[in-house]
Design a protein around this motif. Sequence first.
Motif, PDB file in Angstrom:
ATOM      1  N   ALA A 270      60.497  16.387  49.620  1.00  0.00           N
ATOM      2  CA  ALA A 270      60.599  15.716  50.913  1.00  0.00           C
ATOM      3  C   ALA A 270      59.487  14.674  51.034  1.00  0.00           C
ATOM      4  N   GLY A 271      58.311  15.022  50.514  1.00  0.00           N
ATOM      5  CA  GLY A 271      57.194  14.088  50.534  1.00  0.00           C
ATOM      6  C   GLY A 271      57.511  12.825  49.755  1.00  0.00           C
ATOM      7  N   LEU A 272      58.194  12.993  48.610  1.00  0.00           N
ATOM      8  CA  LEU A 272      58.580  11.835  47.809  1.00  0.00           C
ATOM      9  C   LEU A 272      59.499  10.913  48.608  1.00  0.00           C
ATOM     10  N   LEU A 273      60.432  11.517  49.330  1.00  0.00           N
ATOM     11  CA  LEU A 273      61.337  10.721  50.158  1.00  0.00           C
ATOM     12  C   LEU A 273      60.549   9.984  51.241  1.00  0.00           C
ATOM     13  N   ALA A 274      59.553  10.670  51.799  1.00  0.00           N
ATOM     14  CA  ALA A 274      58.726  10.033  52.827  1.00  0.00           C
ATOM     15  C   ALA A 274      57.958   8.864  52.234  1.00  0.00           C
ATOM     16  N   VAL A 275      57.497   9.019  50.993  1.00  0.00           N
ATOM     17  CA  VAL A 275      56.765   7.932  50.340  1.00  0.00           C
ATOM     18  C   VAL A 275      57.692   6.736  50.120  1.00  0.00           C
ATOM     19  N   LEU A 276      58.936   7.021  49.710  1.00  0.00           N
ATOM     20  CA  LEU A 276      59.909   5.933  49.556  1.00  0.00           C
ATOM     21  C   LEU A 276      60.122   5.226  50.890  1.00  0.00           C
ATOM     22  N   ALA A 277      60.278   6.016  51.964  1.00  0.00           N
ATOM     23  CA  ALA A 277      60.455   5.430  53.293  1.00  0.00           C
ATOM     24  C   ALA A 277      59.237   4.593  53.667  1.00  0.00           C
ATOM     25  N   LEU A 278      58.064   5.060  53.219  1.00  0.00           N
ATOM     26  CA  LEU A 278      56.825   4.344  53.516  1.00  0.00           C
ATOM     27  C   LEU A 278      56.785   2.994  52.789  1.00  0.00           C
ATOM     28  N   ILE A 279      57.292   2.974  51.553  1.00  0.00           N
ATOM     29  CA  ILE A 279      57.344   1.719  50.804  1.00  0.00           C
ATOM     30  C   ILE A 279      58.298   0.743  51.498  1.00  0.00           C
ATOM     31  N   VAL A 280      59.449   1.270  51.936  1.00  0.00           N
ATOM     32  CA  VAL A 280      60.392   0.426  52.676  1.00  0.00           C
ATOM     33  C   VAL A 280      59.718  -0.089  53.945  1.00  0.00           C
ATOM     34  N   TYR A 281      58.983   0.813  54.599  1.00  0.00           N
ATOM     35  CA  TYR A 281      58.282   0.449  55.828  1.00  0.00           C
ATOM     36  C   TYR A 281      57.321  -0.714  55.581  1.00  0.00           C
ATOM     37  N   THR A 282      56.505  -0.586  54.526  1.00  0.00           N
ATOM     38  CA  THR A 282      55.534  -1.636  54.218  1.00  0.00           C
ATOM     39  C   THR A 282      56.239  -2.956  53.922  1.00  0.00           C
ATOM     40  N   THR A 283      57.339  -2.875  53.152  1.00  0.00           N
ATOM     41  CA  THR A 283      58.074  -4.085  52.801  1.00  0.00           C
ATOM     42  C   THR A 283      58.640  -4.764  54.044  1.00  0.00           C
ATOM     43  N   ILE A 284      59.286  -3.976  54.907  1.00  0.00           N
ATOM     44  CA  ILE A 284      59.887  -4.551  56.115  1.00  0.00           C
ATOM     45  C   ILE A 284      58.805  -5.184  56.985  1.00  0.00           C
ATOM     46  N   THR A 285      57.699  -4.468  57.160  1.00  0.00           N
ATOM     47  CA  THR A 285      56.648  -4.976  58.040  1.00  0.00           C
ATOM     48  C   THR A 285      56.087  -6.291  57.511  1.00  0.00           C
ATOM     49  N   LEU A 286      55.777  -6.328  56.213  1.00  0.00           N
ATOM     50  CA  LEU A 286      55.228  -7.564  55.648  1.00  0.00           C
ATOM     51  C   LEU A 286      56.242  -8.692  55.763  1.00  0.00           C
ATOM     52  N   THR A 287      57.526  -8.360  55.553  1.00  0.00           N
ATOM     53  CA  THR A 287      58.570  -9.373  55.676  1.00  0.00           C
ATOM     54  C   THR A 287      58.622  -9.919  57.098  1.00  0.00           C
ATOM     55  N   LEU A 288      58.498  -9.024  58.078  1.00  0.00           N
ATOM     56  CA  LEU A 288      58.514  -9.475  59.468  1.00  0.00           C
ATOM     57  C   LEU A 288      57.327 -10.400  59.754  1.00  0.00           C
ATOM     58  N   TYR A 289      56.157 -10.061  59.196  1.00  0.00           N
ATOM     59  CA  TYR A 289      54.997 -10.930  59.382  1.00  0.00           C
ATOM     60  C   TYR A 289      55.335 -12.331  58.885  1.00  0.00           C
ATOM     61  N   LYS A 290      55.972 -12.374  57.703  1.00  0.00           N
ATOM     62  CA  LYS A 290      56.277 -13.673  57.118  1.00  0.00           C
ATOM     63  C   LYS A 290      57.349 -14.400  57.919  1.00  0.00           C
ATOM     64  N   LEU A 291      58.374 -13.629  58.332  1.00  0.00           N
ATOM     65  CA  LEU A 291      59.461 -14.241  59.084  1.00  0.00           C
ATOM     66  C   LEU A 291      58.990 -14.793  60.419  1.00  0.00           C
ATOM     67  N   SER A 292      57.923 -14.214  60.968  1.00  0.00           N
ATOM     68  CA  SER A 292      57.450 -14.668  62.276  1.00  0.00           C
ATOM     69  C   SER A 292      57.027 -16.129  62.224  1.00  0.00           C
ATOM     70  N   PHE A 293      56.867 -16.652  61.010  1.00  0.00           N
ATOM     71  CA  PHE A 293      56.562 -18.063  60.795  1.00  0.00           C
ATOM     72  C   PHE A 293      57.613 -18.951  61.461  1.00  0.00           C
ATOM     73  N   PHE A 294      58.844 -18.441  61.532  1.00  0.00           N
ATOM     74  CA  PHE A 294      59.935 -19.247  62.083  1.00  0.00           C
ATOM     75  C   PHE A 294      60.007 -19.162  63.595  1.00  0.00           C
TER      76      PHE A 294
END
Lengths: 427, 304
Positions: A270-294
């Motif tokens: 379950a922890g591994l799944l949480a880590v995967l979700a965390l990686i997705v979380y980091t990716t989405i958040t960083l993407t949103l930071y970049k997208l906010s440029f628009f």
Amino acid sequence: MTVLLALPREDTILRALGVPKDHAKLSVKQGLDLQGGAQLVFQADQKTLNKLNTSQKQAALESLVNVITKRANFGGTSEVVVQRQGSDKVSVSLPGVKDVNEAIERIGKTANLQFFEVNSQTNEPIDTGLSGKDVESATADYDVQKNQPDVRLKLKAGESTKKFGELTTKLSKNGNYLLTMLDGQPTFGPAQTEPILDGTAILTGNLDVESAKKIADEITAGALPVPITLVEQRSVGPTLGKESVQASIVAGAIGLGVVALFMLFYYRLAGLLAVLALIVYTTITLTLYKLSFFLPGYTIVLTLAGIAGFILSIGMAVDANILIFERLKEELRAGKSFVAAVEAAFDRAWSSIRDSNVSTLITCAILFMTSSATPIIRGFAVTLGLGVLVSMFTAVVITRTLLRLTIRQGWGRKLSWYGLKSTEEVK
Amino acid sequence: MNIIGRRKIWYAISILMIVPGMISLILNGLKLGIDFNSGQLSVVQGTVAESVVKTAANGLGFKDIQVVPSGNQTQIRFQDPSSQEKHEANHQKFKAALANKNIEELSFDSVGPTVSSAIARNAVLSLLLVSLAIVLYIAYAFRNAPPPVSPWSFGFMAIAALLHDAFFVLGVFSILGYFFGVEIDALFVTAILTVIGFSVHDTIVVFDRIRENLRREKGDFETIVNHSILETLARSINTSMTVILTLLALFLFGGQSIRMFVLALLIGVASGTYSSIFNATPLLVTWHNYRLKRMAKLKASPKR
């Protein structure tokens, strides 16, 4: 492992969202404390502003921003950002500026429009003593006959109009040229002139409609006496900025790594799944930071405090998972089947996740609203708030999908893989 | 494990943790930085002696010069009483004088009085707004809480816990200010507010379980509350562990300029975990028992 490899990279996501290729490689915009530079806040003179009505005040502040933008850009420093701050202040961000003192002096100058007499033989300019202070107002106009935009000046009645009349009369006789300089740059002329006695001058040059309007605005603003004072300055040298970025990357990576290890150790599969979700979380958040440029005006500028907000939100992001997994353990201990236990765990944990995150979101919203004068606090509120929102999605939706997929497999239904002891397994 | 039964011990620990800070707050207050007090702050590389700074500032008329070492940097704070137009020119002279001695300036902040009073006003405003919003929110979120506890008790006990955390952090920084010259700035207020948010976040999770168990189980209130705490204990500790681990990474490896901010968060989060388990929830029981006793007394007393 295939899941890990199949995770889309940020630029793939951005391009899938329709962002043009060269923008897809956007980087997160860094604040001055990270890239080095100076932040200056100027306050418009209260006495002067109080004399104006609301719309005049707005216009005056708008032109103030225009004038300051032009002056701050003069040295060619990249990415100068000039913004209104509150009801009477203007903030200027000067990334990478070397000489702050010079920038302050340049921005704070009052004279911006100057008239010069240029000797037609020697090309030598002579200051005529007439300046923006003699100008009442300027408007952008269009000369239908010549088919070109121009700027029309109205000089102040009395002394200014008289002086300008004398100057133009003299120039028309001696054949010298009139040169109009704006912020130290030749803008109109040098050109011959006729005697102008009524105080209205038509200035032509290499203009399009837009630039004529901009120049007219600036001249009007320059003639408008809104003295400004420097009330706040924050400057960060390039060394400290670079160190801060490196330190933050190290801290972020270590923070993320330690949390991942903790989750793996404690919750196993379950922890591994949480880590995967965390990686997705980091990716989405960083993407949103970049997208906010628009979104002009809402671009997320990452400061040190903002990074702290982001890293803190990593810790909070796994909280939802911990709540769910603890629930899952309880339901499994109670003897429920895996399918029933997973659904019950998400169901029951949801009210805790929702209620507890709302309290953090309330804090962020209030911080955001009361921080117009303190960008550093606003940065923290934005990254933490955004992090909490995104993490509610990744921790609940993504983890649930992954868990449902996992428990369909035979190997995914082993109690010890969810952090339960083997003695409990017997039960 | 009986957590509720030993509540007097937990209250005593809390009091012991808070009292020294409160005494320091009353005697010394907090050391306000230029964000609240206006003035100038120059941060330079390395450890610099006060005499060196005073020589560099010679003739510039700076007042109230303070030299405070902070890690591998030194903070130099002063007040430049000259007019605002001259501040930067004076600062340049000061910077050049330091550069002559091979001292590199890393950052420089100058805050005028109008700005600092606005920051202070906003800080007070946001503290009030956050506290108010949170009481209302908890009372709303727990509006359906089954008896014997009223929704407002949940709200007020959560507030008691968050006050505990806020005052603990304030107290620690008052002590740090007194002994190490640590100043508080606008970010410190943010830290306090975040701690408040986190403290409530933590408390709500425990309360949520109490509410759920009250609906499903019959029995003694104290017993239900105690096993609600035990059921959520692993979660409370694990969540705090992840947050504390990330904050610790930031504190040890992150940028020097936010170190104190992270420290405030770190202390606050630790205190928040303690208070939601050992204060807010036992207080619900204490309050409940007090009301029972009062009601029994009222019944027992002869009617007039």
